[in-house]
Design a protein around this motif. Structure first.
Motif, PDB file in Angstrom:
ATOM      1  N   ILE A   1       0.769  -1.288  -0.400  1.00 19.32           N
ATOM      2  CA  ILE A   1       0.060  -0.076  -0.270  1.00 19.32           C
ATOM      3  C   ILE A   1       0.497   1.105   0.240  1.00 19.32           C
ATOM      4  CG2 ILE A   1      -1.581   1.647   1.608  1.00 19.32           C
ATOM      5  CD1 ILE A   1      -2.745  -1.361   2.510  1.00 19.32           C
ATOM      6  N   PHE A   2       1.978   1.363   0.804  1.00 19.47           N
ATOM      7  CA  PHE A   2       2.358   2.328   1.067  1.00 19.47           C
ATOM      8  C   PHE A   2       3.569   2.174  -0.697  1.00 19.47           C
ATOM      9  CE2 PHE A   2       5.433   5.304   3.994  1.00 19.47           C
ATOM     10  CZ  PHE A   2       5.175   6.124   3.707  1.00 19.47           C
TER      11      PHE A   2
ATOM     12  N   ASP B   1      -9.624   6.616  -3.417  1.00 16.71           N
ATOM     13  CA  ASP B   1     -11.116   7.761  -4.318  1.00 16.71           C
ATOM     14  C   ASP B   1     -11.502   7.391  -5.258  1.00 16.71           C
ATOM     15  OD1 ASP B   1     -12.571   9.716  -2.865  1.00 16.71           O
ATOM     16  OD2 ASP B   1     -10.898  11.520  -2.753  1.00 16.71           O
ATOM     17  N   GLY B   2     -11.396   6.411  -5.620  1.00 10.49           N
ATOM     18  CA  GLY B   2     -11.720   6.206  -7.039  1.00 10.49           C
ATOM     19  C   GLY B   2     -11.048   5.855  -7.890  1.00 10.49           C
ATOM     20  N   ILE B   3      -9.881   6.221  -7.461  1.00 11.31           N
ATOM     21  CA  ILE B   3      -8.529   6.503  -9.663  1.00 11.31           C
ATOM     22  C   ILE B   3      -7.519   5.255  -9.287  1.00 11.31           C
ATOM     23  CG2 ILE B   3      -7.315   7.620 -10.055  1.00 11.31           C
ATOM     24  CD1 ILE B   3      -8.767  10.511  -8.975  1.00 11.31           C
ATOM     25  N   ALA B   4      -7.487   4.646 -10.053  1.00  8.96           N
ATOM     26  CA  ALA B   4      -6.252   3.514  -9.590  1.00  8.96           C
ATOM     27  C   ALA B   4      -4.664   3.764  -9.168  1.00  8.96           C
ATOM     28  CB  ALA B   4      -5.889   2.976 -11.789  1.00  8.96           C
ATOM     29  N   PHE B   5      -4.775   3.345  -7.781  1.00  9.26           N
ATOM     30  CA  PHE B   5      -3.541   3.486  -7.197  1.00  9.26           C
ATOM     31  C   PHE B   5      -2.474   2.509  -6.995  1.00  9.26           C
ATOM     32  CE2 PHE B   5      -1.677   3.515  -2.482  1.00  9.26           C
ATOM     33  CZ  PHE B   5      -0.964   4.721  -2.466  1.00  9.26           C
ATOM     34  N   ASN B   6      -1.176   3.159  -7.226  1.00 10.02           N
ATOM     35  CA  ASN B   6       0.085   2.271  -8.260  1.00 10.02           C
ATOM     36  C   ASN B   6       1.194   3.078  -7.624  1.00 10.02           C
ATOM     37  OD1 ASN B   6       1.365  -0.016  -8.744  1.00 10.02           O
ATOM     38  ND2 ASN B   6       1.201   0.061 -10.555  1.00 10.02           N
TER      39      ASN B   6
ATOM     40  N   ALA C   1       3.347   7.769  -2.341  1.00 14.47           N
ATOM     41  CA  ALA C   1       2.131   7.294  -1.800  1.00 14.47           C
ATOM     42  C   ALA C   1       2.044   8.801  -0.994  1.00 14.47           C
ATOM     43  CB  ALA C   1       2.607   6.062  -0.716  1.00 14.47           C
ATOM     44  N   ILE C   2       2.936   9.183  -0.136  1.00 15.39           N
ATOM     45  CA  ILE C   2       2.210  10.933   1.148  1.00 15.39           C
ATOM     46  C   ILE C   2       1.736  11.270   0.111  1.00 15.39           C
ATOM     47  CG2 ILE C   2       3.329  12.021   2.291  1.00 15.39           C
ATOM     48  CD1 ILE C   2       6.017   9.991   2.748  1.00 15.39           C
ATOM     49  N   ALA C   3       2.541  11.709  -1.320  1.00 15.48           N
ATOM     50  CA  ALA C   3       1.837  12.925  -2.070  1.00 15.48           C
ATOM     51  C   ALA C   3       0.610  12.801  -2.371  1.00 15.48           C
ATOM     52  CB  ALA C   3       2.532  12.861  -3.510  1.00 15.48           C
ATOM     53  N   ARG C   4       0.348  11.176  -2.677  1.00 14.24           N
ATOM     54  CA  ARG C   4      -1.376  10.809  -2.761  1.00 14.24           C
ATOM     55  C   ARG C   4      -2.159  10.672  -1.843  1.00 14.24           C
ATOM     56  NH1 ARG C   4      -1.241   7.695  -7.703  1.00 14.24           N
ATOM     57  NH2 ARG C   4      -3.510   7.918  -6.585  1.00 14.24           N
TER      58      ARG C   4
ATOM     59  N   LEU D   1      -5.199   8.359   3.450  1.00 14.05           N
ATOM     60  CA  LEU D   1      -5.308   6.472   4.036  1.00 14.05           C
ATOM     61  C   LEU D   1      -4.110   6.839   5.154  1.00 14.05           C
ATOM     62  CD1 LEU D   1      -6.414   3.444   4.305  1.00 14.05           C
ATOM     63  CD2 LEU D   1      -4.711   3.116   2.619  1.00 14.05           C
ATOM     64  N   LEU D   2      -4.833   6.565   6.929  1.00 13.15           N
ATOM     65  CA  LEU D   2      -3.490   5.923   7.297  1.00 13.15           C
ATOM     66  C   LEU D   2      -3.130   4.751   7.796  1.00 13.15           C
ATOM     67  CD1 LEU D   2      -1.098   7.729   9.749  1.00 13.15           C
ATOM     68  CD2 LEU D   2      -3.002   8.124  11.057  1.00 13.15           C
ATOM     69  N   VAL D   3      -2.151   4.302   7.167  1.00  7.85           N
ATOM     70  CA  VAL D   3      -2.532   2.581   7.727  1.00  7.85           C
ATOM     71  C   VAL D   3      -0.680   2.663   8.666  1.00  7.85           C
ATOM     72  CG1 VAL D   3      -1.060   0.121   6.815  1.00  7.85           C
ATOM     73  CG2 VAL D   3      -2.175   2.421   5.171  1.00  7.85           C
TER      74      VAL D   3
END
Length: 521
Positions: A310-311, A324-329, A336-339, A427-429
């Protein structure tokens, strides 16, 4: 008492402290501590972060000298000038900070023999083959099943902890100090440690065991001593009164409040058909704004592997993420932080802090551009943000300019968590956020997470079930790198949950999907 019985009592007394005091400047950390440990006895020391436990241990281990007081080891004055001198006298310690107990760049074998080598307990000429045989014998005696030639820095956190414990046990100590030794161990590994402690007790080793885990304390403790603000506030003999010990440690009883299920918002993070390993079963999950989801399971079942995917630290073998509904890779943690995806890493010492930086610098490190103008950090703004987070999580310190390494382990952990709560996220993991944290600090962290949960989705990873039950709206169970169960805390089947954690049973994928569908609706 007869002279003969007095003699027997003095012989059985391994460690005896009376009136020990220690100050650092105007800060009086220990205020007349009395503590004794007999041969074959496990004394559990409980104390909130900042109570003085670490200072007391460092005095016994030869890191600090006491300002006042008497210390005796087996009836003789004991004032070790260095940790090496303490080890030579038979006092060994397993530190809470794992890197304090191992030399990461050396091999497992070299770590097991390190104290002998440093103390000159070897032949005139070092013979690598003979040394390796000695290390193998130590590993076999302690059931340490690791590649002896592998550098310790290549091991995972749990294996490094086992090496640290084994290194201490290799010294055949008279007094063994264990500071939160099971914090990174699986249940199987912890049980193996407990069996070793049982053997040490039978052979007459005195053990000072520092922990807040009730499962450890119930299993091991012959006596509990509570420490608060540098003073012994309670000593509890068998039958042990755990609630009274916690009350003495905190100065008040723990208030148990009913868990209120959060108002669930929109779905912020979705994982679809994820395989953490090519051979593991796929799973899916959805995380909503406002809820705290806890992913639990034994150590090594894949929780941290999911967090790293995830990170942006690693990639899953298969499947996809949406944020938030957008592909996350994410390509890396910076991406990840910027997103808007933040993570509190499990291995604080190696992955989360810079010990030589002060609190403010550690808090703002990932967000320096937000505190800078034309490439220059605006120090006043940085300090203001740091003060606000220090107050929010009740970090015990003198000021935001305190060097982080000067804080207790629990307060360092609060700083790490405050860093990621200081800025808005989607999102906070949090991977084992309560590791090495006392009951009061755990409550402070949990309250802050709960009070800010409406701003994001929150995923907490923990192997400790009591921590999961304290904070979760929903509990997921991971086993063999896949999700095998899902539970709402408002309707929890504890027997089924425990069975899934142990790997004895699992919900069918269709059952999990049905529960998720019901939850979404």
């Amino acid at each position: 008492m007869s002279a003969e019985k007095l003699h027997e009592a003095s012989v059985s007394l391994v460690l005896d402290l009376e009136g020990v005091e220690k100050s650092f400047g105007a800060n009086k950390v220990l205020q007349g501590v009395d503590l004794s440990i007999r041969a074959g006895e496990v004394v559990v020391l409980m104390g909130a972060n900042g109570a003085g436990k670490s200072t007391l241990v460092k005095i016994i281990a030869g890191v600090h000298a006491a300002d006042k007081g008497r210390i005796e080891l087996e009836g003789k004055p004991f004032q070790p000038s260095t940790p090496a001198a303490a080890i030579r006298s038979g006092v060994c310690i397993v530190h809470q900070s794992i890197n304090d107990g191992v030399a990461p760049d050396l091999s497992v074998a070299q770590n097991l023999l390190l104290d002998r080598l440093c103390n000159g307990e070897t032949e005139l000429f070092f013979r690598p083959g003979r040394a390796r045989k000695q290390a193998a014998a130590i590993a076999a005696a302690l059931e340490l099943d690791l590649d002896l030639d592998r550098p310790v820095h290549e091991l995972n956190l749990a294996d490094r902890q086992l090496v640290s414990i084994s290194r201490a046990l290799a010294q055949n100590p008279k007094l063994l100090i264990l500071d939160e030794p099971t914090s990174s161990l699986s249940q199987r590994e912890a049980e193996r440690l407990f069996a070793i402690i049982d053997r040490l007790k039978e052979s007459g080793v005195a053990i000072l065991y520092i922990s807040h885990r009730m499962s450890d304390i119930r299993r091991l403790a012959d006596r509990i001593i509570s420490l608060r603000d540098g003073t012994i506030t309670g000593t509890f003999e068998k039958p042990l009164n755990y609630e009274a010990a916690v009350h003495a440690m905190l100065g008040h009883a723990i208030e148990v409040t009913g868990q209120q299920v959060a108002q669930r918002g929109e779905a912020l993070f979705c994982a679809s058909d994820i395989r953490l390993k090519p051979t593991s079963d796929p799973f899916s999950l959805v995380l909503h704004r406002g809820e705290i989801v806890v992913l639990t399971g034994l150590v090594g079942t894949g929780k941290s592997a999911l967090a790293e995917c995830i990170f942006g630290v690693a990639k899953p073998a298969a499947g996809s993420f949406e944020l938030d509904g957008i592909a996350f890779n994410p390509t890396d943690p910076g991406d990840a932080i910027a997103r808007g995806v933040f993570m509190v890493a499990k291995d604080r010492a190696n992955s989360s802090i810079i010990p030589g930086f002060d609190i403010a610098q550690n808090l703002t490190l990932p967000f320096l551009t937000r505190f800078s103008t034309a490439g220059t950090v605006r120090l006043a703004r940085e300090k203001q943000s740091a003060r606000a987070m220090i107050d929010a999580l009740d970090v015990v310190c003198q000021s935001e300019q305190d060097v982080l390494s000067a804080l207790s382990g629990g307060n360092q952990q609060k700083v790490v968590i405050a860093r990621w709560l200081s800025q808005p996220s989607k999102l906070l993991v949090l991977d084992e956020p309560f590791q090495g944290v006392d009951i009061r600090a755990r409550g402070d962290i949990g309250t802050k997470l709960r009070n800010t949960s409406d701003q994001r989705a929150t995923l907490v990873l923990t192997a400790e079930l009591d921590e999961a039950l304290e904070i979760a709206d929903r509990i997921l169970v991971m086993s063999n790198h896949t999700i095998v169960g899902e539970h709402l805390t408002a309707d929890l089947n504890m027997d089924l949950l425990m069975s899934q954690i142990s790997g004895a049973t699992a919900m069918a994928p269709s059952e999990i999907e049905s529960l998720q569908s019901t939850y979404r609706n």
